[in-house]
Design a protein around this motif. Structure first.
Motif, PDB file in Angstrom:
ATOM      1  N   LEU A   1       0.852  -1.177   0.000  1.00  9.07           N
ATOM      2  CA  LEU A   1       0.000   0.000   0.000  1.00  9.07           C
ATOM      3  C   LEU A   1       0.890   1.229   0.000  1.00  9.07           C
ATOM      4  O   LEU A   1       1.540   1.540   0.994  1.00  9.07           O
ATOM      5  N   SER A   2       0.942   1.919  -1.149  1.00 10.25           N
ATOM      6  CA  SER A   2       1.800   3.097  -1.243  1.00 10.25           C
ATOM      7  C   SER A   2       1.223   4.213  -0.380  1.00 10.25           C
ATOM      8  O   SER A   2       0.025   4.243  -0.075  1.00 10.25           O
ATOM      9  N   GLU A   3       2.063   5.161  -0.021  1.00  7.88           N
ATOM     10  CA  GLU A   3       1.630   6.288   0.814  1.00  7.88           C
ATOM     11  C   GLU A   3       0.537   7.092   0.106  1.00  7.88           C
ATOM     12  O   GLU A   3      -0.438   7.511   0.725  1.00  7.88           O
ATOM     13  N   GLU A   4       0.692   7.284  -1.191  1.00  8.74           N
ATOM     14  CA  GLU A   4      -0.288   8.051  -1.968  1.00  8.74           C
ATOM     15  C   GLU A   4      -1.657   7.370  -1.960  1.00  8.74           C
ATOM     16  O   GLU A   4      -2.682   8.019  -1.746  1.00  8.74           O
TER      17      GLU A   4
END
Length: 104
Positions: A14-17
């Protein structure tokens, strides 16, 4: 955990964005014989235009699974927090939020 369970684990990144999420207060669902398309839209007060913020394309099988798990989660939420209020026919969404209505 046995060896088979370890091999069947799925690692999800899960990317930060993406973790920040996208707010949506309207969803439009369309379908063909091979896919369901869900457009998530943000409607803002007094604004005659709204933008699609995200589009998800699913197979019919995945759409049915999604419907099932959402129903399950709504039931669990209501069991813990009380019934979710909805307008007549389950739809109570003032499209103009009390502001001016856009014209097509």
């Amino acid at each position: 955990m046995n060896e088979e369970q370890v091999e069947n684990q799925l690692s999800i990144e899960l990317s930060e964005e993406v973790a920040d999420g996208v707010y949506s207060n309207l969803a439009i669902i369309t379908h063909s014989n091979s896919e369901f398309v869900i457009d998530f839209i943000r409607v803002m007060p007094g604004t005659p235009k709204a933008k699609v913020k995200s589009r998800i394309i699913l197979t019919p099988e995945h759409a049915k699974r999604l419907m099932s798990v959402i129903q399950d989660n709504v039931e669990k939420f209501e069991a813990a927090n009380g019934k979710i209020k909805s307008g007549e026919n389950g739809y109570n969404f003032p499209m103009n939020f009390g502001g001016t209505m856009g014209q097509a």
